[in-house]
Design a protein around this motif. Structure first.
Motif, PDB file in Angstrom:
ATOM      1  N   LEU A 146       1.636   7.089  -6.762  1.00 37.11           N
ATOM      2  CA  LEU A 146       0.446   7.677  -7.373  1.00 37.11           C
ATOM      3  C   LEU A 146       0.576   9.171  -7.671  1.00 37.11           C
ATOM      4  CD1 LEU A 146      -2.443   7.345  -8.363  1.00 37.11           C
ATOM      5  CD2 LEU A 146      -3.231   7.692  -6.014  1.00 37.11           C
TER       6      LEU A 146
ATOM      7  N   ALA B  55       2.181   1.826  -3.535  1.00 37.67           N
ATOM      8  CA  ALA B  55       1.131   2.329  -4.429  1.00 37.67           C
ATOM      9  C   ALA B  55       0.834   3.798  -4.166  1.00 37.67           C
ATOM     10  CB  ALA B  55      -0.134   1.493  -4.260  1.00 37.67           C
ATOM     11  N   THR B  56       0.696   4.180  -2.893  1.00 39.01           N
ATOM     12  CA  THR B  56       0.358   5.572  -2.563  1.00 39.01           C
ATOM     13  C   THR B  56       1.537   6.510  -2.803  1.00 39.01           C
ATOM     14  OG1 THR B  56       0.889   5.110  -0.241  1.00 39.01           O
ATOM     15  CG2 THR B  56      -1.415   4.962  -0.899  1.00 39.01           C
ATOM     16  N   PHE B  57       2.752   6.016  -2.662  1.00 45.68           N
ATOM     17  CA  PHE B  57       3.928   6.851  -2.910  1.00 45.68           C
ATOM     18  C   PHE B  57       4.051   7.191  -4.388  1.00 45.68           C
ATOM     19  CE2 PHE B  57       8.411   7.413  -3.989  1.00 45.68           C
ATOM     20  CZ  PHE B  57       8.788   8.402  -3.076  1.00 45.68           C
TER      21      PHE B  57
ATOM     22  N   THR C 202      -0.369  -0.764 -12.286  1.00 47.65           N
ATOM     23  CA  THR C 202      -1.547  -1.022 -11.446  1.00 47.65           C
ATOM     24  C   THR C 202      -1.901  -2.500 -11.437  1.00 47.65           C
ATOM     25  OG1 THR C 202      -2.409   1.192 -11.946  1.00 47.65           O
ATOM     26  CG2 THR C 202      -3.966  -0.427 -11.087  1.00 47.65           C
TER      27      THR C 202
ATOM     28  N   PHE D 238       0.838  -1.200   0.000  1.00 51.16           N
ATOM     29  CA  PHE D 238       0.000   0.000   0.000  1.00 51.16           C
ATOM     30  C   PHE D 238       0.869   1.243   0.000  1.00 51.16           C
ATOM     31  CE2 PHE D 238      -2.235   3.349   2.372  1.00 51.16           C
ATOM     32  CZ  PHE D 238      -3.362   3.490   1.580  1.00 51.16           C
ATOM     33  N   LEU D 239       1.976   1.206   0.749  1.00 49.62           N
ATOM     34  CA  LEU D 239       2.907   2.337   0.776  1.00 49.62           C
ATOM     35  C   LEU D 239       3.485   2.607  -0.606  1.00 49.62           C
ATOM     36  CD1 LEU D 239       4.768   4.399   2.217  1.00 49.62           C
ATOM     37  CD2 LEU D 239       6.335   2.502   2.664  1.00 49.62           C
TER      38      LEU D 239
END
Length: 365
Positions: A146, A142-144, A190, A139-140
């Motif tokens: 994005l 992916a959010t970093f 993704t 999750f880290l």
């Protein structure tokens, strides 16, 4: 099957090296962008190799690949952003503080190599198809990444709007290929992130390899072909007119000068005409001319020039003595392709050149 995987791996490494060499050897104004693209090629080549090893079921034989895989994912977003920014604005390198974007990946990589290098190899020795599922650091990652992917896409959209201020023909500066590359890369990334929780990754890994490969092959091909990119002028120009607005009297005088210039010299017939050339003819600066077109005519440079070209085309299409083909009319009026001519004509007139000739002229196509 094993020999096929070995062939795929060899081809991946060789093609990646060839693409990087071609970009390094290319002489172009957007060399900084090429260097960032080489970084993306290296990243994709690494992950394709990783996925091929996993498809082979031999990933545990290459334990040095495992600790680096997760932290290296953190550079995907920054490297894509810097590639797009270099391509559209020509910045040779990140600002000093922007190098901090790579610190999380560097720290994590060092931690993985020196403190946790044993974890993943052991897991894969027990089970070659080992998949730990979706972990907090996924999750880290992916959010970093994005925000960087989004900033790259926004910059491409801004570039499209900006070039209409400076160019009369957009075919060589649109960067549609870069937008497709960005979109394909983001989709591939993704799928790769979402696939972490997939129970069977075999077909998914194969799909990702194909998408990533097509992505970098196409980008390299078009990057080598790209001849014109609008660079520093986009960074220096202000989005709004912060200097004093043109006085009404000066505005009308400059409008008259522009109209007289285009009536006498027909500059719009030059397919390579740009705002800088017109400003030089009028003996005014680029900013003033851009402001004049927006405030005095209510148009950007692209629209302003193409209206002149379309009006010239309408005369030729209506002339019963001309009898010229649509493509010839396009070239004669300053367009550099039939597709650009059709698009501009329909946008301004509301119908295609062929329909206009059929309904508004006495001569059939």
């Amino acid at each position: 099957m094993l020999s096929l995987f070995n062939f795929d791996l060899g081809a991946t490494l060789v093609i990646g090296a060839l693409l990087a060499t071609a970009l390094l050897g290319a002489r172009s104004a957007h060399r900084p962008a090429n260097l960032w693209l080489i970084g993306i090629i290296a990243l994709v080549t690494y992950f394709n190799s990783f996925l091929i090893f996993r498809l082979q079921g031999t990933l545990h034989q290459y334990p040095w690949l495992l600790p680096a895989t997760q932290p290296i994912r953190l550079i995907a977003g920054p490297i894509m952003f810097f590639f797009i920014r270099s391509l559209t604005a020509g910045k040779p390198a990140p600002r000093k503080w922007e190098w901090l974007y790579f610190v999380p990946a560097s720290v994590w990589l060092l931690d993985s190599l020196f403190f946790h290098a044993w974890e993943w190899p052991n897991a894969h020795r027990l089970d070659p198809n080992f998949s730990p599922g979706f972990r907090p650091y996924d999750f880290l990652i992916a959010t970093f990444n994005l925000p960087f992917f989004l900033m790259a896409g926004i910059r491409l959209l801004q570039h499209q709007r900006q070039i209409e201020r400076y160019f009369s023909n957009l075919d060589q500066v649109r960067l549609h290929w870069a937008f497709l590359f960005w979109l394909t890369f983001c989709v591939s990334w993704t799928i790769n992130m979402l696939g972490i929780v997939a129970p069977d990754r075999t077909s998914l890994d194969a799909t990702i390899i194909v998408l990533f490969s097509a992505c970098i092959y196409g980008a390299t091909f078009y990057a080598l072909k790209q001849s014109i990119v609008l660079f520093d002028i986009l960074e220096k120009e202000k989005p709004q007119y912060q200097s004093s607005r043109l006085e009404a009297e000066k505005l009308e005088r400059l409008k008259a000068d522009v109209q007289a210039l285009f009536a006498s010299e027909k500059l719009y017939l030059d397919p390579n005409l740009n705002l800088f050339q017109v400003a030089e003819k009028l003996n005014i600066d680029n900013h003033t001319l851009s402001q004049l077109l927006n405030l005095g005519f209510g148009k950007n440079f692209y629209r302003f020039i193409n209206e002149y070209r379309v009006n010239e085309a309408k005369k030729l299409l209506k002339d019963p003595q001309a009898g010229t083909k649509i493509l010839s009319v396009a070239y004669d009026c300053g367009f550099n392709s039939k597709s650009a001519f059709n698009a501009a004509f329909k946008q301004i007139v509301g119908k295609t050149p062929s329909a206009f000739r059929a309904t508004d002229a006495t001569l059939d196509v």
